[in-house]
Design a protein around this motif. Structure first.
Motif, PDB file in Angstrom:
ATOM      1  N   ILE A  46       0.509  -1.515   0.361  1.00 20.33           N
ATOM      2  CA  ILE A  46       0.096   0.290  -0.259  1.00 20.33           C
ATOM      3  C   ILE A  46       1.176   1.495   0.010  1.00 20.33           C
ATOM      4  CG2 ILE A  46      -1.495   1.472   1.606  1.00 20.33           C
ATOM      5  CD1 ILE A  46      -3.165  -1.258   2.675  1.00 20.33           C
TER       6      ILE A  46
ATOM      7  N   ASP B 121       2.465   1.826  -3.756  1.00 18.45           N
ATOM      8  CA  ASP B 121       1.430   2.391  -4.321  1.00 18.45           C
ATOM      9  C   ASP B 121       0.639   3.958  -4.305  1.00 18.45           C
ATOM     10  OD1 ASP B 121       1.692  -0.345  -5.836  1.00 18.45           O
ATOM     11  OD2 ASP B 121      -1.115  -1.087  -4.611  1.00 18.45           O
ATOM     12  N   GLN B 122       1.094   4.744  -2.600  1.00 16.52           N
ATOM     13  CA  GLN B 122       0.412   5.384  -2.259  1.00 16.52           C
ATOM     14  C   GLN B 122       1.971   6.671  -2.508  1.00 16.52           C
ATOM     15  OE1 GLN B 122      -2.088   5.338   0.896  1.00 16.52           O
ATOM     16  NE2 GLN B 122      -3.885   3.975   0.003  1.00 16.52           N
TER      17      GLN B 122
END
Length: 241
Positions: free
Chosen positions: A95, A98-99
């Motif tokens: 995560i 991705d962010q």
């Protein structure tokens, strides 16, 4: 140690973003045992040693863990057992990638801003008039610092912020009994006993005060002067004082 393989202690120091120093309980006339542990399945950026340069986000990582754990009672699983949180850690890492969070930040300048370049010289070496000159120049000014170690009941070792100079500071107007060194077994016990209960009790209040709250190891120091050996003396306050 509990039958489950976990042991319990208080977090005394956080050397890096994946390392804790755990302090156990001690019997009378003995120094509490300490153990340095590395968090399972976590690799944090490396902090620089003296005169070096951090890996990106190393200080941010250390500070996050320090504020989360310092002074808290934690359980520690023994070496050799797989962390039960590996799957969750891998999911959170994906995560973050991705962010663009943390060390995967895509914000311009974020990586450069996260890197500390430690001073190439000590405060005394950097000032033309030495330590005395630095104290004279800064006397009366409130300097932000992070307590890295409570050496004894009247002495702390701190990082000055934002220069990250590492200095030892004696608390003005206070003189505490000497603490015993951490020596092997019977030698250490004998030395601690000879120093007496007063030295342990003198160390306990400032140690607990510096570690009790999540950010309590951040303090303000006001330099008062030096002695003939260039030791620095200062008044020390919490940031909310």
């Amino acid at each position: 140690m509990a039958a489950s393989g976990w042991i319990m202690g208080k977090v005394k120091a956080v050397p890096s973003g994946d390392t804790l120093v755990i302090m156990g309980s001690a019997k009378a006339d003995m120094l509490p045992p300490e153990k340095s542990i590395t968090l399972s399945s976590v690799i944090a950026p490396r902090l620089a040693s003296r005169h070096g340069t951090d890996e990106p986000f190393a200080w941010d990582s250390r500070e996050f863990l320090r504020k989360l754990c310092i002074g808290q009672v934690k359980e520690q699983r023994q070496k050799g057992e797989t962390s039960p949180y590996v799957t969750e850690l891998l999911r959170l890492e994906e995560i973050a990638r991705d962010q663009g969070l943390g060390c995967w930040s895509k914000e311009p300048g974020a990586v450069k801003a996260s890197i500390r370049i430690l001073p190439s010289s000590t405060i005394g070496e950097a000032n033309p008039s030495g330590t005395k000159g630095f104290v004279t120049e800064m006397r009366g000014n409130a300097l932000e610092a992070i307590v890295e170690q409570v050496r004894d009941g009247s002495t702390i070792r701190v990082h000055l912020i934002p220069s990250f100079s590492f200095v030892q500071v004696y608390i003005a107007g206070v003189q505490a009994p000497s603490m015993g060194r951490r020596l092997p077994s019977a030698v250490a016990q004998k030395e601690v006993a000879s120093n007496g209960k007063a030295s342990r009790e003198a160390q306990a209040p400032p140690t607990l005060e510096a570690l009790q709250k999540p950010v309590a190891s951040a303090v303000r120091i006001i330099l008062e002067g030096t002695d003939s050996f260039d030791n620095m003396f200062a008044s020390v306050y919490g940031l909310d004082a």
